[in-house]
Design an enzyme around this catalytic site. Structure first.
Site, mmCIF file in Angstrom:
data_model
loop_
_atom_site.group_PDB
_atom_site.id
_atom_site.type_symbol
_atom_site.label_atom_id
_atom_site.label_comp_id
_atom_site.label_asym_id
_atom_site.label_seq_id
_atom_site.Cartn_x
_atom_site.Cartn_y
_atom_site.Cartn_z
ATOM 1 N N ASP A 191 0.819 -1.221 0.000
ATOM 2 C CA ASP A 191 0.000 0.000 0.000
ATOM 3 C C ASP A 191 0.851 1.269 0.000
ATOM 4 O OD1 ASP A 191 -1.845 -2.030 0.487
ATOM 5 O OD2 ASP A 191 -2.063 -1.522 2.602
ATOM 6 N N GLU A 247 -10.783 -1.613 -3.487
ATOM 7 C CA GLU A 247 -10.127 -0.877 -2.399
ATOM 8 C C GLU A 247 -9.039 0.004 -3.001
ATOM 9 O OE1 GLU A 247 -8.720 -4.217 -0.164
ATOM 10 O OE2 GLU A 247 -6.909 -4.435 -1.362
#
Length: 340
Positions: A51, A222
């Site tokens: 991420d 996401e």
């Protein structure tokens, strides 16, 4: 979003990285997996990190990732900085969520950092830095502020409660991204469970202004990232399953930060069995407004351990129509480049 961990002895035994400083030093200088005199190699620094959010602060490249480990071990955030994309400095534990009573002390995911000018001067001390983070596998999105006025923090929670609490329009409160538009407005994008939401931040950057808006594009899972180029808003997001090679990145476009967005997403990042798999949860930076770089995580080929994710950087190109071209993921990475 999701897990990460970093085991120095394990990583150094399997990855060709050098650590010039001892592991006890508060900052650790790292060399990327350099494949030539000019290219960094991928991954760009050692350890299981996912991420990754890229930012440009004070003539340095910054990456704020998730530490990829079991949820119970995800209690902090590290940051990495580089003057040239080749040599990286690790800034350990810029935020420790065990010091935040509402955090549940687990599942610290997907940090995002923005800054606000304190005065007209441009010295780094004149900025306040804010870190938006999600904890507790959907407990909420919090905001922390740098206590030093520097991008490496350390950061401390400023509200004593979540900025975004619980589920909004079906979106799990994870994977926050602060987008600072050139008109001075600040937007917070977030959302898991296949729902995407945006809300405007107040001028103080620690409050919300206006209503939540659901902006879920087709295929969204996401990891939102908003990019503005030539007046067009590119809303990028992760698709597929983060645990397998269906994971990738698509985008839609709009004329405003809240849409309406184009109806048909275009996929531009996908793993392969030659370089790396499970490519996703990206960010983008440009040193000059002309050249673009995509930062993302992926797994090594044939490594199916869910938390074995590493941070990579590759070039990203547009065609004459302004469409993002499919990204060529590489082992050699990008050339070194300093910021003026």
């Amino acid at each position: 979003m999701k897990h990460h961990n970093y085991y120095p002895s394990t990583c150094l035994s399997i990855l060709p990285f050098l650590l010039p400083l001892t592991m006890s030093h508060p900052q650790q200088n790292l060399l990327a997996t350099t494949t030539s005199n000019t290219k960094a190699g991928n991954p760009v620094f050692p350890g299981w990190y996912a991420d990754p959010e890229a930012r440009l602060f004070n003539a340095q490249y910054w990456i704020y990732p998730t530490y990829s480990a079991d949820y119970s071990e995800q209690t902090f955030f590290d940051a990495f900085s580089s003057p040239d994309l080749l040599t990286w400095t690790k800034h350990p534990t810029i935020l420790n969520i065990t010091n935040i009573p509402w955090s549940t002390n687990r599942a610290a995911w997907a940090p995002s950092v923005g800054r606000r000018l304190r005065s007209s001067a441009n010295a780094e001390e004149e900025y306040d830095y804010f870190l938006y983070f999600s904890v507790g596998d959907g407990t909420g999105i919090g905001v922390a502020k740098s206590t030093t006025g520097k991008p490496e923090g350390p950061y401390e929670d400023v509200l004593g409660e979540p900025l975004v609490n619980g589920t909004v329009y079906g979106a799990e409160a994870i994977d926050a991204q602060i987008f600072q538009d050139d008109d001075g407005r600040n937007w917070l994008y977030f959302g898991g469970w296949s729902h995407a939401v945006v809300v405007e931040l107040g001028e103080d950057m620690i409050s919300l202004k206006g209503d939540y808006l659901e902006i879920t594009p087709e295929g969204y899972v996401e990891g939102p990232w908003m990019l503005k180029r030539n007046g067009i808003y590119y809303y990028m997001f992760s698709v597929g399953g983060w645990g397998d090679n269906s994971y990738g990145v698509s985008y839609v476009t709009a004329d405003s930060p809240t849409g309406p967005f184009s109806s048909t997403p275009k996929k531009i990042l996908q793993g392969n069995d030659a370089v790396g798999t499970s490519t996703g949860h990206n960010s983008v930076f440009t040193p000059d407004g002309q050249d673009y770089y995509i930062v993302y995580h992926r797994r090594y080929v044939n490594d199916t351990a869910r938390d074995h994710r590493v941070t990579c950087i590759d070039r990203m190109y547009f065609n004459e129509a302004g469409e993002i071209l499919p990204v060529n993921i590489t082992l050699e990475g990008v050339e070194g480049r300093t910021l003026s």
